[in-house]
Motif scaffolding. Structure first.
Motif, PDB file in Angstrom:
ATOM      1  N   GLU A   1       4.136  20.986  17.552  1.00 15.33           N
ATOM      2  CA  GLU A   1       3.556  21.869  16.529  1.00 15.33           C
ATOM      3  C   GLU A   1       4.397  23.137  16.370  1.00 15.33           C
TER       4      GLU A   1
ATOM      5  N   GLU B   1     -12.980  10.340   7.909  1.00 13.76           N
ATOM      6  CA  GLU B   1     -14.073  11.158   7.359  1.00 13.76           C
ATOM      7  C   GLU B   1     -15.182  10.304   6.749  1.00 13.76           C
TER       8      GLU B   1
ATOM      9  N   LYS C   1      -6.667  19.820   5.149  1.00 16.02           N
ATOM     10  CA  LYS C   1      -6.317  21.049   4.415  1.00 16.02           C
ATOM     11  C   LYS C   1      -4.872  20.991   3.910  1.00 16.02           C
TER      12      LYS C   1
ATOM     13  N   ASP D   1       1.805  20.413  21.626  1.00 12.55           N
ATOM     14  CA  ASP D   1       1.941  21.857  21.413  1.00 12.55           C
ATOM     15  C   ASP D   1       3.388  22.234  21.085  1.00 12.55           C
TER      16      ASP D   1
ATOM     17  N   TYR E   1      -1.452  16.623  13.415  1.00 10.99           N
ATOM     18  CA  TYR E   1      -2.846  17.066  13.515  1.00 10.99           C
ATOM     19  C   TYR E   1      -3.800  15.868  13.484  1.00 10.99           C
ATOM     20  N   LYS E   2      -3.531  14.925  12.591  1.00  9.93           N
ATOM     21  CA  LYS E   2      -4.393  13.749  12.478  1.00  9.93           C
ATOM     22  C   LYS E   2      -4.402  12.948  13.778  1.00  9.93           C
TER      23      LYS E   2
ATOM     24  N   ARG F   1      -3.889  13.960  16.816  1.00  5.72           N
ATOM     25  CA  ARG F   1      -4.552  14.615  17.949  1.00  5.72           C
ATOM     26  C   ARG F   1      -6.009  14.971  17.638  1.00  5.72           C
ATOM     27  N   GLY F   2      -6.505  14.522  16.466  1.00  6.07           N
ATOM     28  CA  GLY F   2      -7.920  14.674  16.154  1.00  6.07           C
ATOM     29  C   GLY F   2      -8.296  15.901  15.364  1.00  6.07           C
ATOM     30  N   ASP F   3      -7.313  16.715  14.942  1.00  4.95           N
ATOM     31  CA  ASP F   3      -7.608  17.893  14.112  1.00  4.95           C
ATOM     32  C   ASP F   3      -7.653  17.469  12.639  1.00  4.95           C
ATOM     33  N   ILE F   4      -8.685  16.697  12.281  1.00  2.94           N
ATOM     34  CA  ILE F   4      -8.775  16.124  10.941  1.00  2.94           C
ATOM     35  C   ILE F   4      -8.909  17.216   9.883  1.00  2.94           C
ATOM     36  N   GLY F   5      -9.635  18.290  10.200  1.00  7.49           N
ATOM     37  CA  GLY F   5      -9.806  19.381   9.245  1.00  7.49           C
ATOM     38  C   GLY F   5      -8.481  20.018   8.856  1.00  7.49           C
ATOM     39  N   LYS F   6      -7.632  20.286   9.857  1.00  9.00           N
ATOM     40  CA  LYS F   6      -6.313  20.880   9.577  1.00  9.00           C
ATOM     41  C   LYS F   6      -5.448  19.915   8.760  1.00  9.00           C
TER      42      LYS F   6
END
Length: 390
Positions: free
Chosen positions: A217, A286, A258, A214, A247-248, A250-255
């Motif tokens: 970020e 993915e 993008k 956090d 992001y990758k 920590r598992g926020d693949i969508g962010k």
């Protein structure tokens, strides 16, 4: 018993002693005047110094054309040698020899505080170049101790930033944060946006290694906002690449995806390798194997040795899945070659760290013995002097 007294000597002897004492005093005063007087450096050297930060190419060219007549005095020659190192450093060229030690030794004896402060910094850079982190930190600290209100804030910021990088490489993340924060404060005072962005990115990266996602970020986003105000696309992309990697991880693949598709589709050469590694990893998570193949093929031509190790391993898996054993074996062989290279690099770096720490401890032990020896000599000298006086 015969006692020595000035009253026991003749008038001529008293006069002779007085003359000798005056001569010694005059010589001492002259020597102090020479070493303490303010030396005015030639204008050509001062101009070259002013160009070293903003235009090191021009500074180096000016130094190459410097006539010998300008460098007749030894302080001028030493200043010239220091500027050669300074200009080369700002052109990202390593120091070619150990001349910086001779320069430091001279300015320590000569008493030029400003030049000595710079010399300590570049001596620290020499130790960084030779993987001697403890000695580099010691030199940087001496440069900071030598600095004062007249020391340019840009220079002090650079020392803090370099110290932070060394602490970071040694996994001393709390110490690294202190150094990076001190550097950022000085850059903020000067409103140096580019260095502020780099400083925030360093802080964010350190929090990432401390597993504080956090905080990491937060600082990456601050760095990105500043880079956008600066209008520097390349700087913004480097920050976004680091944020997407966070992001990758920590598992926020969508962010992460993008940022990759919106901002990192077209990047400069110097960040191609980490960008393509990130892209391959995102597409692998993915399940898009064809995109993984595409980016791994690109990595084989533009990637670092670490990236090529990753790419060849992924391509081995890809062709194994496709049933093409000939190509799979070919990439397995490449992966082994790359892995050997990576292990050799890591082993060399580890040995260099161990040697630097061992050599530092050895130097500290030798210095302790020398200090103790000097202390004993001082006591003996004082004792003999007291006996002579008595």
């Amino acid at each position: 018993m015969v006692r020595f007294s000035l009253y026991n000597i003749t008038r001529k002897q008293r006069i002779f002693i007085a003359v000798i004492a005056l001569a010694i005093a005059a010589i001492a005063i002259a020597a102090i005047s020479v070493f303490c007087s303010h030396h005015t450096y030639p204008r050509e050297l001062v101009v070259a110094d002013s160009l070293c930060e903003s235009n090191p190419d021009s500074a180096e060219a000016l130094l190459h054309r410097m006539p010998d007549s300008v460098l007749a005095a030894k302080p001028d020659r030493m200043y010239y040698d220091l500027l050669r190192i300074k200009a080369s450093n700002n052109l990202y060229e390593p120091q070619k020899d150990s001349a910086i030690f001779r320069i430091v030794d001279f300015f320590e004896r000569y008493g030029d505080k400003e030049r000595l402060c710079q010399a300590y910094y570049y001596q620290g850079k020499y130790y960084v170049q030779h993987n001697d982190a403890p000695q580099a930190l010691k030199c940087f600290q001496e440069a900071l101790d030598m600095s004062d209100d007249n020391t340019p804030l840009t220079f002090k910021s650079k020392i803090y930033s370099q110290s932070g990088s060394i602490f970071h490489d040694q996994d001393l993340f709390d110490d690294a944060l202190k150094m990076y924060s001190a550097s950022f404060v000085l850059d903020s005072v000067q409103k140096d946006t580019i260095n502020m962005v780099n400083g925030l990115r360093d802080i964010a990266q350190t929090y990432k290694y401390k597993n504080k996602a956090d905080s990491s970020e937060y600082y990456y986003k601050r760095a990105y906002d500043l880079s956008e105000k600066q209008g520097d696309k390349h700087l913004s992309q480097s920050v976004l690449l680091a944020l997407a990697s966070l992001y990758k991880n920590r598992g926020d693949i969508g962010k992460a995806h993008k940022i990759l598709s919106d901002e990192l589709a077209d990047v400069d050469d110097y960040i191609e390798s980490p960008t393509y590694c990130l892209a391959a990893d995102i597409f692998k998570k993915e399940g898009n194997v064809d995109s993984v193949y595409y980016y791994c093929q690109k990595l084989l031509s533009v990637g670092t040795v670490y990236a090529k190790e990753y790419a060849s391993g992924e391509l081995y898996e890809y062709y194994t899945m496709k049933g093409d054993l000939r190509k799979a074996l070919s990439y397995m062989h490449m992966y082994r070659v790359m892995s050997d290279s990576v292990r050799n690099i890591n082993a060399t770096q580890s040995v260099a760290k161990i040697h630097s720490l061992y050599n530092y401890n050895l130097r500290e032990k030798e210095n302790s013995i020398l200090r103790e020896s000097n202390r004993e000599r001082l006591f003996i000298f004082i004792g003999v002097s007291l006996l002579l006086v008595l």
